[in-house]
Write an enzyme that holds these catalytic residues in place. Structure first.
Site, mmCIF file in Angstrom:
data_model
loop_
_atom_site.group_PDB
_atom_site.id
_atom_site.type_symbol
_atom_site.label_atom_id
_atom_site.label_comp_id
_atom_site.label_asym_id
_atom_site.label_seq_id
_atom_site.Cartn_x
_atom_site.Cartn_y
_atom_site.Cartn_z
ATOM 1 N N PHE A 227 0.863 -1.176 0.000
ATOM 2 C CA PHE A 227 0.000 0.000 0.000
ATOM 3 C C PHE A 227 0.903 1.230 0.000
ATOM 4 O O PHE A 227 1.875 1.285 0.758
ATOM 5 C CB PHE A 227 -0.900 -0.017 1.236
ATOM 6 N N ASP B 34 2.180 -5.700 8.174
ATOM 7 C CA ASP B 34 0.952 -4.900 8.078
ATOM 8 C C ASP B 34 -0.208 -5.885 7.900
ATOM 9 O O ASP B 34 -0.278 -6.602 6.903
ATOM 10 C CB ASP B 34 1.054 -3.960 6.878
ATOM 11 N N TYR C 122 -10.853 -0.641 11.012
ATOM 12 C CA TYR C 122 -12.110 -0.243 10.371
ATOM 13 C C TYR C 122 -12.503 -1.141 9.209
ATOM 14 O O TYR C 122 -13.532 -0.912 8.584
ATOM 15 C CB TYR C 122 -12.056 1.219 9.906
ATOM 16 N N LYS C 123 -11.724 -2.163 8.909
ATOM 17 C CA LYS C 123 -12.059 -3.080 7.822
ATOM 18 C C LYS C 123 -12.801 -4.284 8.416
ATOM 19 O O LYS C 123 -13.947 -4.172 8.822
ATOM 20 C CB LYS C 123 -10.800 -3.481 7.063
ATOM 21 N N ARG D 152 -12.741 -4.680 -6.926
ATOM 22 C CA ARG D 152 -12.443 -5.420 -5.693
ATOM 23 C C ARG D 152 -13.737 -5.764 -4.976
ATOM 24 O O ARG D 152 -14.609 -4.907 -4.789
ATOM 25 C CB ARG D 152 -11.567 -4.588 -4.742
#
Length: 398
Positions: free
Chosen positions: A126, A195, A220-221, A369
């Site tokens: 990322f 990560d 938050y995922k 996605r």
């Protein structure tokens, strides 16, 4: 096609996690973007109202003690710990993922020692992780070397200080071999920083089991903590007394209220704190984590693989041949909890999917996605999403 719908119905009927769906605020939209922002657990609004009206509104400053605000970063860290295979006392919650990547990576370089002058970073990472790694290298006088995860074992050497890797590739959903890569980093005398943003809450991680040195992740995922909910930092117990944070703050001081001029780090996981905890979002996260009560991560992983398998089966049946290309590995050992499809007009396709009640997301230039959150996504959702995708791709462009 009717066979796929019937298969979905039967799979939902025997799904042991289906009961969890009722613990989220959902509508008739097929929500396949939990790998960007998890759905709202029903317990969160009432808890936040209590925090605001009673804890803050009535108790005010007393809530640091009486409502447990001060201990929240470690208490909530201990709730996350079983979801990533960590024992208690090794995770502290607070700050953003980016800030925690910085803390972890600089601390890893410091612990590695002056003789090691190179940092390896996942070349497919990322972007922010890459930015942070480049800054950490400049600040510590190290050289940054981007490599793919597959290249890490051959790139390691006696110059390597630390290696920053993603457990799951955010674009493709490829799951990297955390046990093998961690072992290779350890054998080379370097420190590993993982990560976990796209794996925590979706599949087993095994931080303690596999000897990971440091790890970070957002909440938050798949952990459903809400937009901007605080991230977390894992420091292996055996390294905690050597963890030298590049961001020493009053909250991580051994005597935070002593207001001393000289910094003395706290012991244990509080050493990873910096400043005053973001209490409102942190306690919303704590309420959200209650949906994990009684849930096995292994069961989540089994359903995740079943959902993604079924989605690929439905896509093969419903989508016109040659219209999409799957970027996500078919092999279970290499797959996270999302499916990425390459599609020439992906941005427009996703817009039309959203208009028809199927929400995934688009990653430039050409990737659709779809994230599969096993706690609230069912097999009927999967069949419907693939069927609508096929209809959109078979119809005229708009």
């Amino acid at each position: 096609m009717s066979e796929l719908r019937e298969g979905a119905r039967k799979a939902d009927a025997v799904d042991e996690l289906a009961v969890k769906r009722g613990e989220f605020v959902l509508d008739d939209v097929v929500y396949l973007d939990g790998n960007s922002l998890g759905a709202l657990p029903v317990a969160v609004p009432g808890r936040v109202e209590d925090v605001v009206r009673r804890q803050w509104g009535e108790l005010r400053i007393r809530s640091w003690d009486e409502s447990g605000w001060w201990t929240a970063p470690e208490r909530i860290g201990d709730r996350i710990a079983p979801l990533v295979g960590a024992g208690a006392g090794q995770i502290v919650v607070g700050d953003s993922t980016s800030v925690n990547v910085f803390k972890a990576l600089v601390a890893a370089v410091r612990m590695a020692g002056e003789g090691r002058d190179e940092i390896l970073v996942d070349a497919t990472t990322f972007p922010t992780d890459g930015y942070i790694a480049a800054s950490a290298a400049r600040m510590t006088g190290r050289t940054l070397r981007p490599v793919t995860p597959a290249e890490v074992p051959s790139a390691l050497g006696d110059r390597t200080a630390a290696v920053l890797l993603n457990h799951v590739d955010y674009r493709t959903g490829r799951l990297h071999d955390l046990p093998a890569l961690t072992a290779a980093v350890r054998a080379a005398g370097a420190l590993s920083v993982w990560d976990l943003c796209h794996s925590a809450g979706a599949l087993p991680v095994g931080l303690d089991e596999h000897g990971v040195d440091l790890a970070v992740g957002c909440t938050y995922k798949y952990l459903n903590g809400g937009p901007g909910s605080p991230a977390y930092l894992y420091v292996r117990r055996g390294l905690q007394d050597r963890f030298d944070s590049p961001l020493p703050g009053w909250n991580s001081h051994a005597e935070p209220f002593g207001m001393r001029a000289a910094y003395e780090p706290a012991s244990g996981s509080p050493r990873g704190r910096v400043g005053t905890p973001d209490i409102l979002s942190m306690l919303a996260l704590e309420a959200a984590l209650e949906v994990w009560d009684g849930v096995s991560v292994d069961a989540v992983r089994a359903k995740s693989l079943a959902l993604t398998d079924f989605f690929l089966e439905c896509v093969a049946e419903y989508v016109p041949a040659g219209r999409v290309e799957c970027l996500t590995p078919v092999a279970h050992a290499e797959r996270g909890s999302q499916v990425a499809l390459r599609c020439d007009d992906a941005g427009d396709v996703m817009r039309r999917l959203v208009e028809r009640g199927v929400v995934g997301d688009f990653r430039a230039p050409d990737v659709l996605r779809f994230g599969f959150t096993p706690l609230y996504v069912g097999f009927a959702d999967v069949e419907r999403a693939a069927r609508v995708l096929g209809e959109v791709l078979a119809g005229p462009s708009s």
